[in-house]
Design an enzyme around this catalytic site. Sequence first.
Site, PDB file in Angstrom:
ATOM      1  N   LEU A  36       0.821  -1.214   0.000  1.00 44.14           N
ATOM      2  CA  LEU A  36       0.000   0.000   0.000  1.00 44.14           C
ATOM      3  C   LEU A  36       0.853   1.260   0.000  1.00 44.14           C
ATOM      4  O   LEU A  36       0.425   2.310  -0.461  1.00 44.14           O
ATOM      5  CB  LEU A  36      -0.903   0.012   1.240  1.00 44.14           C
ATOM      6  CG  LEU A  36      -1.959  -1.076   1.325  1.00 44.14           C
ATOM      7  CD1 LEU A  36      -2.556  -1.132   2.731  1.00 44.14           C
ATOM      8  CD2 LEU A  36      -3.047  -0.819   0.300  1.00 44.14           C
ATOM      9  N   ARG A  38       5.214   2.857   0.988  1.00 44.05           N
ATOM     10  CA  ARG A  38       6.567   2.561   1.430  1.00 44.05           C
ATOM     11  C   ARG A  38       7.259   3.860   1.792  1.00 44.05           C
ATOM     12  O   ARG A  38       7.189   4.839   1.038  1.00 44.05           O
ATOM     13  CB  ARG A  38       7.318   1.878   0.283  1.00 44.05           C
ATOM     14  CG  ARG A  38       8.745   1.491   0.559  1.00 44.05           C
ATOM     15  CD  ARG A  38       9.375   0.936  -0.703  1.00 44.05           C
ATOM     16  NE  ARG A  38       8.912  -0.423  -0.982  1.00 44.05           N
ATOM     17  CZ  ARG A  38       9.550  -1.513  -0.562  1.00 44.05           C
ATOM     18  NH1 ARG A  38      10.653  -1.399   0.152  1.00 44.05           N
ATOM     19  NH2 ARG A  38       9.106  -2.710  -0.870  1.00 44.05           N
ATOM     20  N   LYS A  40      10.881   5.486   4.258  1.00 42.41           N
ATOM     21  CA  LYS A  40      12.301   5.201   4.453  1.00 42.41           C
ATOM     22  C   LYS A  40      12.503   3.962   5.323  1.00 42.41           C
ATOM     23  O   LYS A  40      13.362   3.142   5.063  1.00 42.41           O
ATOM     24  CB  LYS A  40      12.973   6.418   5.112  1.00 42.41           C
ATOM     25  CG  LYS A  40      14.174   6.909   4.298  1.00 42.41           C
ATOM     26  CD  LYS A  40      14.883   8.054   5.014  1.00 42.41           C
ATOM     27  CE  LYS A  40      14.873   9.309   4.158  1.00 42.41           C
ATOM     28  NZ  LYS A  40      14.995  10.542   4.917  1.00 42.41           N
ATOM     29  N   PHE A  41      11.697   3.862   6.379  1.00 44.96           N
ATOM     30  CA  PHE A  41      11.917   2.779   7.335  1.00 44.96           C
ATOM     31  C   PHE A  41      10.718   1.859   7.485  1.00 44.96           C
ATOM     32  O   PHE A  41      10.708   0.991   8.335  1.00 44.96           O
ATOM     33  CB  PHE A  41      12.277   3.352   8.709  1.00 44.96           C
ATOM     34  CG  PHE A  41      13.409   4.320   8.653  1.00 44.96           C
ATOM     35  CD1 PHE A  41      14.689   3.885   8.332  1.00 44.96           C
ATOM     36  CD2 PHE A  41      13.201   5.663   8.906  1.00 44.96           C
ATOM     37  CE1 PHE A  41      15.748   4.777   8.267  1.00 44.96           C
ATOM     38  CE2 PHE A  41      14.256   6.559   8.844  1.00 44.96           C
ATOM     39  CZ  PHE A  41      15.530   6.125   8.515  1.00 44.96           C
ATOM     40  N   ALA A  42       9.687   2.081   6.685  1.00 41.89           N
ATOM     41  CA  ALA A  42       8.471   1.284   6.830  1.00 41.89           C
ATOM     42  C   ALA A  42       7.897   0.887   5.475  1.00 41.89           C
ATOM     43  O   ALA A  42       8.027   1.608   4.503  1.00 41.89           O
ATOM     44  CB  ALA A  42       7.422   2.074   7.620  1.00 41.89           C
ATOM     45  N   VAL A  44       4.106  -0.634   4.094  1.00 45.62           N
ATOM     46  CA  VAL A  44       2.745  -0.933   4.513  1.00 45.62           C
ATOM     47  C   VAL A  44       2.112  -1.879   3.498  1.00 45.62           C
ATOM     48  O   VAL A  44       2.144  -1.618   2.298  1.00 45.62           O
ATOM     49  CB  VAL A  44       1.904   0.360   4.656  1.00 45.62           C
ATOM     50  CG1 VAL A  44       0.484   0.032   5.087  1.00 45.62           C
ATOM     51  CG2 VAL A  44       2.569   1.317   5.644  1.00 45.62           C
ATOM     52  N   ASP A 153       3.668  15.833  11.137  1.00 42.09           N
ATOM     53  CA  ASP A 153       3.926  15.327   9.783  1.00 42.09           C
ATOM     54  C   ASP A 153       2.615  15.252   8.986  1.00 42.09           C
ATOM     55  O   ASP A 153       2.405  14.336   8.202  1.00 42.09           O
ATOM     56  CB  ASP A 153       4.599  13.951   9.860  1.00 42.09           C
ATOM     57  CG  ASP A 153       5.364  13.592   8.585  1.00 42.09           C
ATOM     58  OD1 ASP A 153       5.617  14.491   7.752  1.00 42.09           O
ATOM     59  OD2 ASP A 153       5.698  12.402   8.411  1.00 42.09           O
TER      60      ASP A 153
HETATM   61  P1  ADP Z   1       5.846   6.259   6.652  1.00 38.86           P
HETATM   62  O1  ADP Z   1       6.273   6.571   8.032  1.00 38.86           O
HETATM   63  O2  ADP Z   1       6.775   5.355   5.912  1.00 38.86           O
HETATM   64  O3  ADP Z   1       5.479   7.494   5.851  1.00 38.86           O
HETATM   65  P2  ADP Z   1       2.985   5.735   6.792  1.00 38.86           P
HETATM   66  O4  ADP Z   1       2.359   5.308   8.061  1.00 38.86           O
HETATM   67  O5  ADP Z   1       2.769   7.145   6.354  1.00 38.86           O
HETATM   68  O6  ADP Z   1       4.538   5.371   6.843  1.00 38.86           O
HETATM   69  O7  ADP Z   1       2.501   4.761   5.621  1.00 38.86           O
HETATM   70  C1  ADP Z   1       3.027   4.905   4.325  1.00 38.86           C
HETATM   71  C2  ADP Z   1       1.898   4.861   3.302  1.00 38.86           C
HETATM   72  O8  ADP Z   1       1.218   3.607   3.387  1.00 38.86           O
HETATM   73  C3  ADP Z   1       0.802   5.902   3.519  1.00 38.86           C
HETATM   74  O9  ADP Z   1       1.129   7.157   2.949  1.00 38.86           O
HETATM   75  C4  ADP Z   1      -0.390   5.241   2.833  1.00 38.86           C
HETATM   76  O10 ADP Z   1      -0.318   5.394   1.435  1.00 38.86           O
HETATM   77  C5  ADP Z   1      -0.167   3.760   3.170  1.00 38.86           C
HETATM   78  N1  ADP Z   1      -0.906   3.428   4.407  1.00 38.86           N
HETATM   79  C6  ADP Z   1      -0.475   3.615   5.673  1.00 38.86           C
HETATM   80  N2  ADP Z   1      -1.394   3.225   6.576  1.00 38.86           N
HETATM   81  C7  ADP Z   1      -2.451   2.766   5.867  1.00 38.86           C
HETATM   82  C8  ADP Z   1      -3.747   2.247   6.225  1.00 38.86           C
HETATM   83  N3  ADP Z   1      -4.101   2.117   7.513  1.00 38.86           N
HETATM   84  N4  ADP Z   1      -4.589   1.884   5.228  1.00 38.86           N
HETATM   85  C9  ADP Z   1      -4.226   2.024   3.937  1.00 38.86           C
HETATM   86  N5  ADP Z   1      -3.035   2.523   3.535  1.00 38.86           N
HETATM   87  C10 ADP Z   1      -2.141   2.887   4.476  1.00 38.86           C
HETATM   88 MG    MG Z   2       3.875   8.814   5.915  1.00 37.83          MG
END
Ligand code: ADP
Ligand code: MG
Length: 324
Positions: A36, A38, A40-42, A44, A153
């Site tokens: 869904l 991506r 730097k460190f995560a 999804v 953020d």
């Molecule tokens: P990061 O810290 O890497 O920015 P995020 O928590 O913002 O991580 O998640 C990265 C991306 O993943 C989000 O911008 C979104 O597109 C997708 N995403 C994150 N959480 C969800 C969720 N609960 N449902 C659907 N998509 C998600």
């Molecule tokens: Mg984010």
Amino acid sequence: RRLDNRSGLSAGLLAEIQTPISTEPVDSLYELTGELGRGKFATVKRCVEKATGKVFAAKFLRKRRRGRDCRAEIIHEMAVLEIARNNARVVNLHAAYETDHEIVLMLEYAAGGEIFDHCVSEELLPEAQITRLIKQTLEGVNYLHQSNLVHLDLKPQNILLTSLSPPGDIKIVDFGLARRLGAVGELREILGTPEYVAPEILNYEPITTATDLWSVGVIAYMLVTGESPFAGDDKQETYLNVSQVSVDYSKEAFSRVSELAVDFIRKLLVKAPEDRPSAAECMSHPWLWQHQFCLSPEPATTHPIRERSCGFKWPVPPKHTEDK
Ligand code: ADP
Ligand code: MG
């Protein structure tokens, strides 16, 4: 001035969580069905819980970053999600898992994707939808601020939708940079994405809840114009645009935008944090209420912000506003 991002990050992190962290392998309980997002460190990933068939978003967070153990940062992110658990505008944390290298946050799935897609699309949302989404964002932000939390953020990539078409309700995600205010001394950090952060962050000045309201102004600007107000050709230029609050309110960018929308944005994109309205004050801005009968009724929220309860009176916007 270049400052070390990491030095401040260990200060003031929350360490207490209620959610148990299971060591059961994620892929034994969930079927992973695609990426869904991506960072730097995560990473999804969309996943389906085998026992229930329910869909979740699994955020895989690396514990080691730049050779440093960042488990405490992840626990902090969980703690913030737990504090905001009762608010419908903040994504819900369902469960957590841990492997040698990662912690996985099992989050409520937001099927509609990022509102960012509505900021860069050929077809922008109608203002009646935009005001609904901004109102919901303010409800979430107000809840966080009442809990002494700042997100730090907020940007169109971190505001998701429960469904795409028609646009559903918003869910605020990504609490990796969120901080609790007032615990120990003042908070000064350099973080976030320059395009979306307030001047006080770039100037290493104290951070307050007003810092998030700047970002709400940027998000509103992007939703109504389809353009990022401060983005320059490079980082240097973006910094300069932010710190000089150099914003384009020209007829071209705002040809199809209402005067009330411009007035709302102008009140948030203000250099001095103390001159920005609070989230609760923003809620009573007339822009957010002019379309309220244009859309079908919204589902009830767990903790709706009490409308116009702050007693703040917005001055009637002048017909032709001048730059300060
Ligand atoms: P990061 O810290 O890497 O920015 P995020 O928590 O913002 O991580 O998640 C990265 C991306 O993943 C989000 O911008 C979104 O597109 C997708 N995403 C994150 N959480 C969800 C969720 N609960 N449902 C659907 N998509 C998600
Ligand atoms: Mg984010």
